[in-house]
Design a protein around this motif. Structure first.
Motif, short mmCIF file in Angstrom:
data_model
loop_
_atom_site.label_atom_id
_atom_site.label_comp_id
_atom_site.label_asym_id
_atom_site.label_seq_id
_atom_site.Cartn_x
_atom_site.Cartn_y
_atom_site.Cartn_z
N ALA A 128 0.83 -1.20 0.00
CA ALA A 128 0.00 0.00 0.00
C ALA A 128 0.86 1.26 0.00
O ALA A 128 0.54 2.24 -0.67
N TYR A 129 1.97 1.23 0.74
CA TYR A 129 2.83 2.41 0.80
C TYR A 129 3.59 2.61 -0.50
O TYR A 129 3.88 3.74 -0.90
N LEU A 130 3.93 1.51 -1.17
CA LEU A 130 4.53 1.64 -2.50
C LEU A 130 3.57 2.32 -3.47
O LEU A 130 3.98 3.07 -4.35
N ASP A 131 2.26 2.07 -3.29
CA ASP A 131 1.26 2.71 -4.14
C ASP A 131 1.30 4.23 -4.02
O ASP A 131 1.06 4.95 -5.00
N ARG A 132 1.56 4.72 -2.81
CA ARG A 132 1.58 6.17 -2.65
C ARG A 132 2.94 6.77 -2.98
O ARG A 132 3.03 7.93 -3.38
N LEU A 133 4.01 5.97 -2.84
CA LEU A 133 5.35 6.48 -3.12
C LEU A 133 5.67 6.49 -4.61
O LEU A 133 6.58 7.21 -5.04
N ASN A 134 4.94 5.71 -5.39
CA ASN A 134 5.32 5.55 -6.79
C ASN A 134 5.37 6.88 -7.54
O ASN A 134 6.17 7.07 -8.45
N ILE A 135 4.54 7.84 -7.13
CA ILE A 135 4.50 9.11 -7.85
C ILE A 135 5.79 9.90 -7.66
O ILE A 135 6.23 10.61 -8.57
N SER A 136 6.43 9.77 -6.48
CA SER A 136 7.68 10.52 -6.25
C SER A 136 8.80 9.99 -7.14
O SER A 136 9.67 10.74 -7.58
N VAL B 136 6.28 0.46 6.09
CA VAL B 136 6.47 1.80 5.53
C VAL B 136 7.94 2.01 5.18
O VAL B 136 8.28 2.42 4.06
N PHE B 137 8.83 1.72 6.13
CA PHE B 137 10.26 1.91 5.89
C PHE B 137 10.75 0.95 4.81
O PHE B 137 11.59 1.31 3.99
N LEU B 138 10.24 -0.27 4.84
CA LEU B 138 10.64 -1.24 3.83
C LEU B 138 10.19 -0.78 2.44
O LEU B 138 10.90 -0.98 1.45
N ALA B 139 9.01 -0.16 2.38
CA ALA B 139 8.52 0.36 1.10
C ALA B 139 9.42 1.48 0.59
O ALA B 139 9.78 1.51 -0.60
N ALA C 127 11.31 0.80 -2.73
CA ALA C 127 10.71 1.51 -3.87
C ALA C 127 11.72 1.83 -4.96
O ALA C 127 11.50 1.49 -6.13
N PRO C 128 12.85 2.47 -4.63
CA PRO C 128 13.81 2.75 -5.71
C PRO C 128 14.45 1.50 -6.28
O PRO C 128 14.74 1.42 -7.47
N ILE C 129 14.67 0.48 -5.42
CA ILE C 129 15.31 -0.75 -5.89
C ILE C 129 14.39 -1.50 -6.85
O ILE C 129 14.83 -2.04 -7.88
N LEU C 130 13.09 -1.54 -6.52
CA LEU C 130 12.14 -2.28 -7.35
C LEU C 130 11.61 -1.46 -8.52
O LEU C 130 11.48 -1.98 -9.63
N LEU C 131 11.28 -0.19 -8.24
CA LEU C 131 10.54 0.58 -9.24
C LEU C 131 11.43 1.35 -10.21
O LEU C 131 11.06 1.51 -11.38
N VAL C 132 12.56 1.86 -9.74
CA VAL C 132 13.41 2.63 -10.65
C VAL C 132 13.87 1.80 -11.85
O VAL C 132 13.76 2.26 -12.99
N LEU D 3 10.45 15.12 3.47
CA LEU D 3 11.73 14.57 3.05
C LEU D 3 11.57 13.40 2.08
O LEU D 3 12.20 13.38 1.02
N SER D 4 10.74 12.43 2.44
CA SER D 4 10.65 11.21 1.62
C SER D 4 10.10 11.47 0.23
O SER D 4 10.51 10.82 -0.74
N ASN D 5 9.18 12.42 0.11
CA ASN D 5 8.59 12.70 -1.20
C ASN D 5 9.54 13.44 -2.14
O ASN D 5 9.42 13.32 -3.37
N TRP D 6 10.48 14.22 -1.56
CA TRP D 6 11.29 15.08 -2.42
C TRP D 6 12.74 14.64 -2.55
O TRP D 6 13.46 15.18 -3.39
N ILE D 7 13.18 13.69 -1.76
CA ILE D 7 14.58 13.26 -1.83
C ILE D 7 14.97 12.78 -3.24
O ILE D 7 16.03 13.17 -3.76
#
Length: 439
Positions: free
Chosen positions: A45-53, A171-174, A178-183, A276-280
């Motif tokens: 679920a948290y990956l769903d919200r982080l994907n946009i960043s 959350v932290f694992l997402a 996220a960058p490892i899986l999605l980038v 921080l997490s959205n803009w890093i």
């Protein structure tokens, strides 16, 4: 071996949980598989919200946005999610509680998967993409209140920091994965592919696990031993449900000082952490000039530290009952690290200090929901956590991307000063909360 250690032995095989896997747990400690499964639902679920960043640099390139436009539209896409999410936490959590936590979590997963996929389908229209972000937020709103409800029925006070931390670890694992899986996926196949991947993961992974392992109360779990069921009944019977306030929604909690302080701390934490997490990722590419394909390892380093911090701080919190003090120390260190990180000329220094900051700041993440479960009466836990999450994310989630976006202007340092000041305010609120509740 501790309860938490036993539960963590199953992490490497969560994808193949079957009836025979019960032997991994001690027969009288099967309750620990509950937050373990919830951590997986939180992760996706948290990956769903982080994907946009992570999609934002590619989306900006596709749309031809300059830095100012990227900051403007990126802030909108991030903030609109939290507007929908926060409103849903407040307004829908009581209805979700009536449906039952298990059914509600299944609905959250299904709808979140749908709106994530639709975000990719309608992405050529910015207004429709924004709409899907709002709807995704609405769908995910009851998730944390329902998990807190389950937690309060499955764990006594002295285990709740560890139990909550297990699904907060999602959350932290997402953020780490996220960058490892999605980038790599987005870089190779386009950013929309990452959205479709996550939509499928929710339906293929999360839904079957919830159906098999999540029950509203220990009494509903057919696999729980009678000894463990009796243990939980004995441990939880001392938590008397106050009958003074029996309304459908616990607005009376807003008059309680401890609840007010928890809400304040949650808002301040959200401004800093979400800012921080959205803009890093965008900061590293736009300001530091890091190639997009290199984000997969650079963005992940601080959140490895965050996962380690959750384990450490949750153990300290449960063993010492000084959770507020631990959180105050964490936010204070975070403030200093932010000032160093965004004023350093070296990217290595920035990543190192941010890693220290995330490690110490995870002290609050490890105890936030444990505080809520202590303060809020059991019959109001869904609505109470809904208020904390809802207002915390409407205000903190709305302001976080705005304040965090200031770090793109690396020359002025205004973003770092503001974020550090907010972190110090969060430290004061956390210390005050710990002193007031003795928790």
């Amino acid at each position: 071996m501790s309860d938490l250690s036993r539960a963590k032995r199953l992490v490497c095989t969560v994808g193949t949980l079957t009836a025979k896997d019960k032997s991994v747990f001690h027969p009288h400690q099967l309750r620990w598989r509950v937050p373990l499964v919830l951590s997986i639902t939180t992760l996706i679920a948290y990956l769903d919200r982080l994907n946009i960043s992570l999609a934002l640099p590619l989306l900006a390139q596709e749309q031809g946005w300059d830095t100012e436009q990227t900051q403007h539209y990126g802030t909108l896409l991030m903030s609109l999610f939290y507007l929908g999410y926060g409103s849903s936490c407040i307004l829908l959590s009581p209805f979700a509680a009536k449906l039952g936590a298990r059914v509600s979590i299944l609905l959250v997963i299904t709808l979140a998967s749908l709106f994530t996929a639709l975000g990719a389908v309608f992405s050529q229209f910015l207004v429709l993409l924004m709409t899907t972000r709002v709807l995704l937020g609405v769908a995910e709103g009851p998730h944390f209140p329902m998990m807190s409800t389950i937690n309060k029925f499955w764990f006594p006070l002295h285990e709740r920091s560890r139990a909550s931390s297990m699904w907060v670890a999602g959350v932290f694992l997402a953020i780490l994965l996220a960058p490892i899986l999605l980038v790599p996926v987005m870089n190779a196949y386009g950013w929309r592919a990452g959205f479709f991947l996550l939509a499928g993961a929710g339906m293929i992974v999360s839904v079957p696990l919830v159906l098999r392992y999540i029950h509203n109360t220990p009494a509903e779990d057919p696999h729980l031993s009678e000894q463990e069921r009796q243990f939980l009944e004995e441990q939880l019977k001392g938590e008397v449900d106050e009958g003074e306030h029996s309304g459908a929604y616990p607005w009376f909690l807003l008059k309680e000082r401890s609840f007010q302080i928890l809400l304040l701390a949650g808002i301040l934490n959200n401004i800093v952490s979400l800012g921080l997490s959205n803009w890093i990722p965008t900061y590293l590419t736009e300001v530091r000039g890091i190639p997009y394909q290199d984000l997969s390892w650079m963005v992940s380093i601080p959140y490895i530290a965050g996962l380690a911090g959750l384990v450490v701080w949750s153990q300290i919190g449960d063993r010492t009952s000084r959770r507020g003090l631990c959180a105050a120390i964490g936010f204070t260190v975070l403030a200093g690290c932010v000032m160093v990180a965004f004023n350093a000329s070296s990217t290595t220094v920035t990543v190192t200090t941010m890693s220290i900051a995330v490690f110490t700041a995870s002290a609050f993440a490890s105890c936030e929901y444990a505080f809520g479960q202590r303060i809020v009466p059991r019959q109001h836990i869904s609505g109470g956590i809904g208020i904390v999450n809802g207002l915390g994310l409407i205000i903190g989630g709305g302001l976080g991307p705005v304040v965090g976006g200031l770090i793109l202007d690396g020359a002025t340092g205004n973003g770092a000063i503001i974020l550090a000041s907010i972190a110090l305010a969060a430290a004061s609120a956390s210390y005050w909360l710990g002193r007031r509740t003795g928790y």
